[in-house]
Design a protein around this motif. Sequence first.
Motif, PDB file in Angstrom:
ATOM      1  N   UNK A  21      92.482  60.021  86.426  1.00 16.45           N
ATOM      2  CA  UNK A  21      93.430  59.968  85.316  1.00 16.45           C
ATOM      3  C   UNK A  21      92.734  60.409  84.037  1.00 16.45           C
ATOM      4  N   UNK A  22      93.344  61.321  83.334  1.00 15.74           N
ATOM      5  CA  UNK A  22      92.736  61.808  82.099  1.00 15.74           C
ATOM      6  C   UNK A  22      92.860  60.769  81.004  1.00 15.74           C
ATOM      7  N   UNK A  23      92.095  60.921  79.956  1.00 20.02           N
ATOM      8  CA  UNK A  23      92.108  59.942  78.870  1.00 20.02           C
ATOM      9  C   UNK A  23      93.466  59.847  78.213  1.00 20.02           C
ATOM     10  N   UNK A  24      94.268  60.910  78.287  1.00 20.09           N
ATOM     11  CA  UNK A  24      95.601  60.891  77.670  1.00 20.09           C
ATOM     12  C   UNK A  24      96.504  59.873  78.339  1.00 20.09           C
ATOM     13  N   UNK A  32     100.030  58.808  87.128  1.00 19.75           N
ATOM     14  CA  UNK A  32     100.138  60.266  87.243  1.00 19.75           C
ATOM     15  C   UNK A  32     101.091  60.689  88.356  1.00 19.75           C
ATOM     16  N   UNK A  33     101.071  59.990  89.498  1.00 21.73           N
ATOM     17  CA  UNK A  33     102.001  60.332  90.579  1.00 21.73           C
ATOM     18  C   UNK A  33     103.443  60.092  90.147  1.00 21.73           C
ATOM     19  N   UNK A  34     103.678  58.999  89.419  1.00 26.49           N
ATOM     20  CA  UNK A  34     105.022  58.724  88.921  1.00 26.49           C
ATOM     21  C   UNK A  34     105.484  59.776  87.927  1.00 26.49           C
ATOM     22  N   UNK A  35     104.572  60.214  87.073  1.00 26.66           N
ATOM     23  CA  UNK A  35     104.908  61.265  86.108  1.00 26.66           C
ATOM     24  C   UNK A  35     105.217  62.577  86.827  1.00 26.66           C
ATOM     25  N   UNK A  36     104.450  62.858  87.883  1.00 23.63           N
ATOM     26  CA  UNK A  36     104.697  64.084  88.642  1.00 23.63           C
ATOM     27  C   UNK A  36     106.063  64.052  89.302  1.00 23.63           C
ATOM     28  N   UNK A  37     106.460  62.872  89.789  1.00 25.46           N
ATOM     29  CA  UNK A  37     107.800  62.732  90.391  1.00 25.46           C
ATOM     30  C   UNK A  37     108.877  62.982  89.338  1.00 25.46           C
ATOM     31  N   UNK A  38     108.750  62.377  88.186  1.00 20.92           N
ATOM     32  CA  UNK A  38     109.729  62.593  87.129  1.00 20.92           C
ATOM     33  C   UNK A  38     109.797  64.068  86.746  1.00 20.92           C
ATOM     34  N   UNK A  39     108.640  64.665  86.542  1.00 21.44           N
ATOM     35  CA  UNK A  39     108.593  66.062  86.103  1.00 21.44           C
ATOM     36  C   UNK A  39     109.193  67.000  87.132  1.00 21.44           C
ATOM     37  N   UNK A  40     109.127  66.627  88.416  1.00 21.19           N
ATOM     38  CA  UNK A  40     109.647  67.502  89.471  1.00 21.19           C
ATOM     39  C   UNK A  40     111.156  67.694  89.383  1.00 21.19           C
ATOM     40  N   UNK A  51     103.112  68.683  78.426  1.00 24.29           N
ATOM     41  CA  UNK A  51     103.600  68.017  77.215  1.00 24.29           C
ATOM     42  C   UNK A  51     103.143  66.571  77.190  1.00 24.29           C
ATOM     43  N   UNK A  52     103.268  65.876  78.330  1.00 26.29           N
ATOM     44  CA  UNK A  52     102.869  64.471  78.387  1.00 26.29           C
ATOM     45  C   UNK A  52     101.360  64.293  78.281  1.00 26.29           C
ATOM     46  N   UNK A  53     100.597  65.268  78.745  1.00 27.23           N
ATOM     47  CA  UNK A  53      99.148  65.181  78.554  1.00 27.23           C
ATOM     48  C   UNK A  53      98.804  65.237  77.074  1.00 27.23           C
ATOM     49  N   UNK A  54      99.545  66.073  76.343  1.00 31.65           N
ATOM     50  CA  UNK A  54      99.287  66.230  74.907  1.00 31.65           C
ATOM     51  C   UNK A  54      99.952  65.134  74.097  1.00 31.65           C
ATOM     52  N   UNK A  55     101.172  64.767  74.501  1.00 33.37           N
ATOM     53  CA  UNK A  55     101.933  63.743  73.773  1.00 33.37           C
ATOM     54  C   UNK A  55     102.511  62.741  74.772  1.00 33.37           C
ATOM     55  N   UNK A  56     101.724  61.774  75.239  1.00 35.40           N
ATOM     56  CA  UNK A  56     102.199  60.825  76.251  1.00 35.40           C
ATOM     57  C   UNK A  56     103.277  59.872  75.756  1.00 35.40           C
ATOM     58  N   UNK A  57     103.575  59.906  74.452  1.00 37.59           N
ATOM     59  CA  UNK A  57     104.636  59.048  73.924  1.00 37.59           C
ATOM     60  C   UNK A  57     105.921  59.826  73.649  1.00 37.59           C
ATOM     61  N   UNK A 157     112.275  58.007  79.247  1.00 43.72           N
ATOM     62  CA  UNK A 157     111.238  57.483  78.337  1.00 43.72           C
ATOM     63  C   UNK A 157     109.884  58.116  78.600  1.00 43.72           C
ATOM     64  N   UNK A 158     109.062  58.106  77.588  1.00 46.33           N
ATOM     65  CA  UNK A 158     107.713  58.647  77.709  1.00 46.33           C
ATOM     66  C   UNK A 158     106.866  57.782  78.633  1.00 46.33           C
ATOM     67  N   UNK A 159     105.778  58.336  79.167  1.00 49.19           N
ATOM     68  CA  UNK A 159     104.876  57.528  79.985  1.00 49.19           C
ATOM     69  C   UNK A 159     104.295  56.328  79.244  1.00 49.19           C
ATOM     70  N   UNK A 160     104.099  56.452  77.950  1.00 47.46           N
ATOM     71  CA  UNK A 160     103.615  55.326  77.148  1.00 47.46           C
ATOM     72  C   UNK A 160     104.653  54.987  76.098  1.00 47.46           C
ATOM     73  N   UNK A 161     104.655  53.747  75.662  1.00 41.06           N
ATOM     74  CA  UNK A 161     105.611  53.317  74.654  1.00 41.06           C
ATOM     75  C   UNK A 161     105.222  53.887  73.300  1.00 41.06           C
ATOM     76  N   UNK A 162     106.194  54.529  72.652  1.00 40.94           N
ATOM     77  CA  UNK A 162     105.974  55.060  71.320  1.00 40.94           C
ATOM     78  C   UNK A 162     106.890  54.372  70.328  1.00 40.94           C
ATOM     79  N   UNK A 163     107.316  55.134  69.328  1.00 35.96           N
ATOM     80  CA  UNK A 163     108.173  54.560  68.294  1.00 35.96           C
ATOM     81  C   UNK A 163     109.646  54.662  68.663  1.00 35.96           C
TER      82      UNK A 163
END
Length: 218
Positions: A21-24, A32-40, A51-57, A157-163
């Motif tokens: 898992x990257x630091x992002x 990451x597997x869950x994000x890949x499923x969503x993105x698919x 986009x989520x790697x750069x802006x996970x929120x 929703x984003x992978x991480x909680x944002x504003x």
Amino acid sequence: MSRFPATLGNRTLTPGRPGGMSSAWNASHVTPDGAAWLASAGTYPRSTLALWEERPDAPVVLPCGAVFDVVSAPVTFGRRMLDRLWDDGPGSGPVAEYRGRMLLFAAPGTAQRLPALLEWEEWGAHDRDSRGAGQGCRTDAVPPLLCHGTGDAVTVPAPTEGVSRSRWLVAPDTRQPWLPGPEVLLWAAVRAARSAVRISIFPPADQDAKVYDVSRRR
């Protein structure tokens, strides 16, 4: 079955950080597997993941119908459905909260079938009541459910909680998560409707403190 992050309010059930898992993704509620499923579900999965790697929120809009359908309920009723699914049923698929609505991710085809099942349940209950004690229909307390399928899109929703006013209550953790079908969600809606008409003299429990035992999900 592996555990996945489930978050309610400020409490999070989080497994160890998956390898690679990257630091992002450090504070992510979605693996990451869950994000890949969503993105698919989107036309350009790699662009969504980038986009989520750069802006996970950052929340994104994804189409329904191929990878998943979404059943949207008012948040209070959606919580009752979710409780029924976990307390008495098979568990749920991924679930998110977005702008006062509960988004229950369901098997493709659910959006087409569920409204017909709800209509049949209402008609069938009235028919049974006409021969019985005249009790109200079992779907009387079911609010209008928005069913998003082929041709529709939802904000995920984003992978991480944002504003933003969105968050994961049950976060996706695998590339092939189990998703409830229309019959399971009908069952949950009918039982949530029953619980909705009960009046308690006690204050409601803190909904945000509840964490579902995701290890028992089908």
